[in-house]
Design a protein around this motif. Structure first.
Motif, PDB file in Angstrom:
ATOM      1  N   PHE A   1       0.217  13.968  29.173  1.00 35.03           N
ATOM      2  CA  PHE A   1       0.959  14.943  30.018  1.00 35.03           C
ATOM      3  C   PHE A   1       0.109  15.721  31.190  1.00 35.03           C
ATOM      4  O   PHE A   1       0.694  16.186  32.134  1.00 35.03           O
ATOM      5  N   VAL A   2      -1.063  15.988  30.651  1.00 34.17           N
ATOM      6  CA  VAL A   2      -1.814  16.559  32.058  1.00 34.17           C
ATOM      7  C   VAL A   2      -2.129  15.423  33.007  1.00 34.17           C
ATOM      8  O   VAL A   2      -1.958  15.981  34.259  1.00 34.17           O
ATOM      9  N   ASP A   3      -2.655  14.496  32.736  1.00 37.34           N
ATOM     10  CA  ASP A   3      -2.982  13.391  33.878  1.00 37.34           C
ATOM     11  C   ASP A   3      -3.106  12.010  33.072  1.00 37.34           C
ATOM     12  O   ASP A   3      -4.116  11.434  32.944  1.00 37.34           O
ATOM     13  N   ALA A   4      -1.921  11.572  32.866  1.00 34.99           N
ATOM     14  CA  ALA A   4      -1.894  10.008  32.348  1.00 34.99           C
ATOM     15  C   ALA A   4      -2.664   9.161  33.311  1.00 34.99           C
ATOM     16  O   ALA A   4      -3.391   8.161  32.777  1.00 34.99           O
ATOM     17  N   PRO A   5      -2.599   8.912  34.591  1.00 32.90           N
ATOM     18  CA  PRO A   5      -3.156   8.099  35.496  1.00 32.90           C
ATOM     19  C   PRO A   5      -4.543   8.016  35.172  1.00 32.90           C
ATOM     20  O   PRO A   5      -5.188   6.985  35.118  1.00 32.90           O
ATOM     21  N   ALA A   6      -5.120   9.280  35.008  1.00 34.04           N
ATOM     22  CA  ALA A   6      -6.882   9.318  35.009  1.00 34.04           C
ATOM     23  C   ALA A   6      -6.970   8.612  33.562  1.00 34.04           C
ATOM     24  O   ALA A   6      -7.962   8.125  33.604  1.00 34.04           O
ATOM     25  N   VAL A   7      -6.351   9.229  32.685  1.00 33.83           N
ATOM     26  CA  VAL A   7      -6.588   8.282  31.314  1.00 33.83           C
ATOM     27  C   VAL A   7      -6.637   7.075  31.446  1.00 33.83           C
ATOM     28  O   VAL A   7      -7.544   6.316  30.896  1.00 33.83           O
TER      29      VAL A   7
ATOM     30  N   LYS B   1      -6.540   5.051  33.833  1.00 30.73           N
ATOM     31  CA  LYS B   1      -7.551   4.112  34.746  1.00 30.73           C
ATOM     32  C   LYS B   1      -8.774   3.685  34.051  1.00 30.73           C
ATOM     33  O   LYS B   1      -9.488   2.684  34.290  1.00 30.73           O
ATOM     34  N   SER B   2      -9.203   4.730  33.254  1.00 33.19           N
ATOM     35  CA  SER B   2     -10.676   4.617  32.429  1.00 33.19           C
ATOM     36  C   SER B   2     -10.525   4.058  31.090  1.00 33.19           C
ATOM     37  O   SER B   2     -11.405   3.415  30.811  1.00 33.19           O
ATOM     38  N   PHE B   3      -9.446   4.319  30.568  1.00 33.26           N
ATOM     39  CA  PHE B   3      -9.498   3.982  29.186  1.00 33.26           C
ATOM     40  C   PHE B   3      -8.244   3.182  28.698  1.00 33.26           C
ATOM     41  O   PHE B   3      -7.824   3.339  27.364  1.00 33.26           O
ATOM     42  N   ALA B   4      -7.594   2.424  29.329  1.00 33.60           N
ATOM     43  CA  ALA B   4      -6.402   2.119  28.962  1.00 33.60           C
ATOM     44  C   ALA B   4      -6.429   0.835  27.952  1.00 33.60           C
ATOM     45  O   ALA B   4      -5.620   1.031  26.829  1.00 33.60           O
ATOM     46  N   PHE B   5      -7.455   0.008  28.240  1.00 37.36           N
ATOM     47  CA  PHE B   5      -7.461  -0.978  27.001  1.00 37.36           C
ATOM     48  C   PHE B   5      -7.980  -0.382  25.785  1.00 37.36           C
ATOM     49  O   PHE B   5      -7.422  -0.630  24.695  1.00 37.36           O
ATOM     50  N   PRO B   6      -9.096   0.344  25.830  1.00 41.28           N
ATOM     51  CA  PRO B   6      -9.442   0.760  24.415  1.00 41.28           C
ATOM     52  C   PRO B   6      -8.597   1.659  23.743  1.00 41.28           C
ATOM     53  O   PRO B   6      -8.513   1.719  22.565  1.00 41.28           O
ATOM     54  N   LEU B   7      -7.666   2.432  24.688  1.00 41.73           N
ATOM     55  CA  LEU B   7      -6.521   3.304  23.980  1.00 41.73           C
ATOM     56  C   LEU B   7      -5.705   2.483  23.203  1.00 41.73           C
ATOM     57  O   LEU B   7      -5.082   2.654  22.413  1.00 41.73           O
ATOM     58  N   MET B   8      -5.089   1.444  24.045  1.00 38.55           N
ATOM     59  CA  MET B   8      -4.155   0.505  23.556  1.00 38.55           C
ATOM     60  C   MET B   8      -4.830  -0.142  22.030  1.00 38.55           C
ATOM     61  O   MET B   8      -3.938  -0.480  21.030  1.00 38.55           O
ATOM     62  N   ILE B   9      -5.836  -0.879  22.139  1.00 38.92           N
ATOM     63  CA  ILE B   9      -6.575  -1.225  21.108  1.00 38.92           C
ATOM     64  C   ILE B   9      -6.655  -0.223  19.743  1.00 38.92           C
ATOM     65  O   ILE B   9      -6.095  -0.530  18.707  1.00 38.92           O
ATOM     66  N   ALA B  10      -6.756   0.978  20.031  1.00 39.55           N
ATOM     67  CA  ALA B  10      -6.817   2.137  19.113  1.00 39.55           C
ATOM     68  C   ALA B  10      -5.384   2.320  18.591  1.00 39.55           C
ATOM     69  O   ALA B  10      -5.360   2.398  17.135  1.00 39.55           O
ATOM     70  N   PHE B  11      -4.377   1.886  19.374  1.00 35.62           N
ATOM     71  CA  PHE B  11      -3.010   2.332  19.028  1.00 35.62           C
ATOM     72  C   PHE B  11      -2.626   1.259  18.096  1.00 35.62           C
ATOM     73  O   PHE B  11      -2.089   1.413  16.958  1.00 35.62           O
ATOM     74  N   VAL B  12      -3.049   0.021  18.620  1.00 34.69           N
ATOM     75  CA  VAL B  12      -2.709  -1.024  17.566  1.00 34.69           C
ATOM     76  C   VAL B  12      -3.387  -0.993  16.024  1.00 34.69           C
ATOM     77  O   VAL B  12      -2.806  -1.271  15.030  1.00 34.69           O
TER      78      VAL B  12
END
Length: 1030
Positions: A761-767, A769-780
């Protein structure tokens, strides 16, 4: 040794010689031998025959004592939990062990004897009376035989007395064990035991008590006297066990089979009250006589000690009866008289020289005896008041003279600080304050706090007598000069009494005038004795304000407290400052607190609290100061912002010095969290927040601080406007930690998902841009692991926000490569998936389609390739559940989301989607059209019908805001909601446009009509009317 019967092949039989050798090594004084044998001992405990062998070693007197002790301790600790095990014990061995237990009556070693008591009691609980019918008879035979020797022989027989003591201790242990049994069989056994014992034990005690009552001072040095006292003491303890077990059952309306024992209980109680008076007076006279003669030989001191303990057990008996059934205790015959007798001893003690009261068994009035007296008196007071509303009246009421004398005695003798108090104050001020703060828990064990509680009860139950007396005393003392230490201590006691009784005195004591004309001046007095009064003034103000006797809006309150907090001149000390800090917290943390009155004092309060935290030596004092600072920050709100830098600068040093003092570190995290929440824009504190969160969640530390560290992290994100920080660490630097915890920490998963969602909610693009793949891996990883359904739902909701808060280019590819989209499809294909999760999956798919329909198509294609399935299978799973889960969508906003999402997919003209148009999709749309239309018509004509639907109220469930109220995030969520396409897009227009796009891209009107013509004419007409606004 007997062979094991019916044993499995894995059970081994112990070698008695090896067992003896290993136990000998285990009891050695050589640490190396002990260490070497410990593992083998554990192994042997799983062998058949080990328990019998251990017990045999313990019972063999020729074995060295350390080996016997080690054996019986091992037996006590291990065998009792396996007593019924056929794998480790045979019936023959159990018989031998029970028989051996009866051979310890003449055991000289107390450790072995005490272990045997536990062993017999635990075995009896399981075996008596079925498998050990002779137990009680055997013990009583030993007691009877040796008691006859004790009473009939002019000389003491040590071995006989020892056997008698052991037998009585064993019986007491058995009674204690059966007293705790709740099951019916155990209750029946206890009744049977009492039936056998109650009369004979009462007769035994009566015989000995007559001998004790005739004691004269010279007899105290006789071994026979000491023996009589200890035996009588054990017999009476057995009587008490039986009586206390009976008491709650005798007070029931239906006494059942216990009624027959009621006369015995009443006889025991009445004779106990009479015996207590006799023994108490006897003891007082004996100790006074010994003091005059100076006798102090070993036997005399032993006899006095045993007599003192015996007198005390009566008080324990009465107190326990009182605790179990206070309303029935006052109705017992001679019950009120014995409590008044106890109080008379308190009066007698205070009327004599101070040295008569000591915390020693040889004192004329031991402290523990007086405490029993005061506690009994306090608890009975509420039953004696003549002004009590409701409930049975008691014949015992206290006269005005009695009450006033009691108050004077308490205020002048028990409540004032004594020499020991002052010595403790001077030697270790912080520890003294710590102990004072624990008085609420320890009041039954210290004379001064106990006296204060008695005064409070008197003030509550006899306020018509106590309030005028304290008011008069206040008026007399308030204006008198207080110079010497005696007058200072007495005034401090009066202030204490006023504070304790504040609720009943608030109408008669002019608090504001008192502050202005007396307390202000006393707080600034430089007399070296005045720390005593200053500390009590701070305590009194905190007590008066926190008890709601006056609102905290008088500037004089803050003048005094802030002065006491920061004064370091003559006439004050650290005890005063620490007490002022606690009082400050109590005054601030009230309903009537007025921040506008307090604001001028805020800088000094914050500065001094931070300074005191740095000066304090004990972590307990630091923690108390941190609590005060936290309350000030919370109540000051945004006005704390100018002082935030000063507060934050002191935290790192305090944190480092705390080491492994986790409670204090947790409190520091709470302070920083409150500071962040109060400021609303904590970016200037990122240099503090980031390392604190990292340290609080590091290995070895997280187990103690994870909850508080996560609360700080969440508060910081929710109140920030940016995740980055120029020239220093930013909250964006914590995202890798969030990803790691999301993957691996199930316990914290819910809070971590909230933090990630807040970061988006603060800055999704910034998050992303740098961490999309590891974040999705963590969600999975979280979704496919052991996460509970609630956490899985929270993750899917978080992903729904993610698709709206950032462009698809930032998350689409990562969603595929991490396997997230394929996992969602897999959930849809899984028959056992929860409808709740399936519905959230449909919401997520709808959000993806609404955000970027081309990305949706790419994800379907990529998933088909990855799973080696035709695209049509992926579409089938998606579209089947889109329709199936529609009935599980209870909120109109979600149903409209599903309609918008499927419309977006229709516009792609995928044949798999268009095939569903005539039935499922058209039905879905018309349902939503009707719902929205109906809601609007009701909203336009509210006078005709009071009904308004949830959708028309334009509200969402409170859960949407995720407890973000009073943070910056709440406004972000509200703005995001207001701009949600579900709220801003006209559904009919969107559907019409989607159909036109599908018609255009599928190859023209003729091809498109091939799908449309399959629709039921009525349904088609209804849909056309809705789209045309008819």
């Amino acid at each position: 040794m007997a062979k094991p019967s019916k044993l499995g092949p894995v059970t081994k039989i112990v070698d008695p010689q090896e067992l003896y050798r290993v136990i000998t090594q285990a009891s050695s004084q050589n640490p190396a031998e002990v260490h070497a044998s410990s593992k083998r001992v554990e192994e042997l405990l799983d062998h058949f025959g080990t328990f019998d062998g251990l017990h045999e070693i313990a019972a063999t007197r020729s074995v060295p004592l350390p080996v016997r002790k080690q054996s019986i301790i091992q037996f006590k600790n291990k065998a009792l939990n396996h007593w019924r095990s056929r794998k480790l014990l045979s019936d023959e061995q159990r018989v031998r062990i029970r028989s051996r237990c009866m051979s310890f009556f003449d055991e000289e070693d107390d450790t072995i004897a005490e272990c045997n008591e536990v062993i017999v009691a635990k075995i009896a609980r399981q075996d008596y009376p079925m498998n050990w019918p002779s137990l009680l008879a055997d013990i009583m035979n030993v007691i009877r035989t040796n008691l006859e020797v004790l009473c009939g022989s002019p000389n003491s027989d040590p071995r006989s007395t020892l056997a008698l003591r052991r037998g009585l201790a064993l019986l007491n242990s058995i009674l204690k064990e059966f007293s705790g049994v709740k099951l019916l069989a155990g209750v029946n056994t206890m009744i049977n035991i009492i039936d056998q014992l109650h009369e004979v034990m009462f007769a035994y005690y009566s015989k000995l008590s007559s001998m004790i009552s005739a004691l004269v001072p010279p007899a105290l040095s006789d071994q026979r006297t000491a023996d009589n006292l200890i035996v009588a003491h054990f017999i009476y303890k057995c009587l008490v066990k039986m009586a206390l077990w009976l008491w709650p059952r005798l007070t029931q309306s239906e006494k059942g089979g216990f009624a027959k024992l009621e006369p015995w209980f009443l006889q025991l109680f009445q004779s106990s009250t009479g015996q207590l008076k006799i023994l108490s007076e006897l003891r007082i006279n004996l100790v006074l006589a010994l003091g005059a003669s100076g006798a102090s030989d070993r036997l005399t001191l032993l006899s006095v000690d045993r007599l003192t303990r015996h007198v005390r057990v009566f008080g324990k008996f009465f107190r326990r009866l009182q605790q179990l059934k206070p309303e029935k205790f006052v109705q017992l015959p001679t019950g009120n008289e014995i409590v008044l007798y106890y109080w008379d001893r308190v009066v007698q003690a205070t009327n004599g020289p101070p040295e008569l009261i000591q915390d020693a068994p040889t004192a004329v009035f031991p402290v523990r005896f007086l405490l029993q007296a005061m506690v009994l008196f306090k608890e009975n007071l509420s039953r004696w008041t003549p002004f009590r509303k409701g409930g049975p009246k008691t014949e015992t009421t206290l006269s005005q003279e009695f009450v006033e004398d009691a108050v004077r005695l308490l205020v002048t003798r028990f409540i004032p600080l004594n020499l020991a108090d002052l010595e403790g104050w001077m030697s270790d001020p912080e520890e003294w304050v710590n102990l004072e703060d624990k008085e609420n828990d320890q009041w039954e064990y210290e004379l001064r706090p106990c006296g204060e509680r008695v005064l409070m009860t008197l003030s509550s139950q006899y306020k018509v007598y106590v309030t005028p007396l304290l008011e008069t005393t206040f008026q007399q003392i308030i204006s008198q000069p207080t110079v010497d230490s005696a007058s200072v201590i007495q005034k401090e006691a009066l202030y204490c009494a006023i504070g304790r009784c504040a609720i009943h005195l608030r109408e008669v004591i002019p608090f504001s005038q008192w502050l202005q004309h007396n307390l202000l001046a006393e707080a600034r007095e430089t007399n070296q004795n005045y720390p005593i009064i200053k500390r009590r003034i701070a305590w009194l103000i905190g007590k008066w304000i926190s008890d709601m006797c006056s609102p905290a809006n008088d500037p004089n309150v803050w003048d005094i407290l802030i002065h006491l907090l920061r004064d370091r001149g003559p006439g004050t000390d650290s005890v005063v400052r620490l007490t002022a800090a606690t009082a400050l917290r109590e005054c601030v943390d009230t309903i009537d607190f007025d921040i506008d009155v307090f604001v001028p004092y805020l800088p000094a309060a914050v500065t001094e609290l931070v300074k005191l935290m740095g000066e304090a030596d004990t972590m307990e004092a630091k923690q108390r100061l941190a609590k005060s600072l936290n309350v000030v920050i919370e109540c000051a709100g945004p006005r704390i912002t100018p002082h935030a830098q000063m507060i934050s600068e002191g935290i790192p040093q305090l944190w480092a010095a705390a080491g492994e003092e986790w409670l204090f570190k947790a409190q520091l995290l709470v302070v920083v969290t409150s500071l962040v929440s109060a400021m609303k824009e904590p970016s200037s504190l990122n240099g503090l927040i980031v390392p604190l969160v990292q340290d609080g969640l590091s290995p070895g530390v997280a187990i103690n601080l994870d909850e508080d560290a996560l609360n700080l992290w969440l508060a910081a994100v929710r109140n920030s406007t940016s995740l980055s920080c120029a020239g220093g660490p930013g909250l964006i630097d914590l995202i890798p930690l969030a990803v790691s915890l999301l993957s691996d920490n199930l316990d914290l998963l819910g809070k971590i998902v909230s933090i990630v969602e807040s970061c988006l909610f603060v800055d999704a693009p910034a998050v992303l841009k740098s961490f999309a793949f590891p974040l999705m891996i963590a969600f999975v990883k979280a979704l496919t692991g052991q996460a509970i359904m609630t956490n899985q739902k929270e993750i899917l909701i978080c992903l729904q926000f993610l698709t709206q808060l950032a462009p698809a280019l930032l998350w689409g590819e990562a969603m595929h490569h991490a396997g997230l989209f394929s996992h969602v499809v897999n959930l849809l294909n899984h028959d056992e998936s929860s409808p709740i999760l399936l519905t959230e999956c449909v919401y997520l798919l709808a959000r993806i389609a609404l955000a970027d329909r081309q990305m949706f198509l790419q994800l379907v294609l990529a998933t088909a390739e990855f799973t080696n399935l035709p695209e049509s299978k992926i579409w089938e799973a998606v579209l089947d559940h889109w329709w199936r889960q529609f009935d599980h969508m209870s909120e109109p906003r979600h149903r409209k989301l599903a309609a918008l999402g499927i419309a977006s997919l229709v516009s792609t003209s995928r044949p798999e989607v268009l095939d569903r148009l005539p039935n499922e999709i058209f039905n879905l749309w018309t349902d939503v059209f009707f719902e929205v239309k109906e809601s609007r018509s009701l909203a336009e004509n509210e006078d005709a019908s009071p009904l308004t639907l949830h959708w028309d109220l334009d509200q969402v469930p409170q859960s949407y805001y995720a407890e973000s109220e009073n943070t910056v995030e709440f406004d972000r969520r509200k703005m995001f909601l207001d701009n949600d396409p579900v709220r801003t897009t006209q559904l009919t227009n969107y559907v019409a446009a989607a159909l036109q796009e599908a018609e255009r891209t599928c190859g023209g009107i003729h091809i498109f009509n091939q799908y449309i013509n399959k629709t039921d004419p009525t349904l088609l007409k209804q849909l056309q009317n809705e789209l045309q606004g008819e």
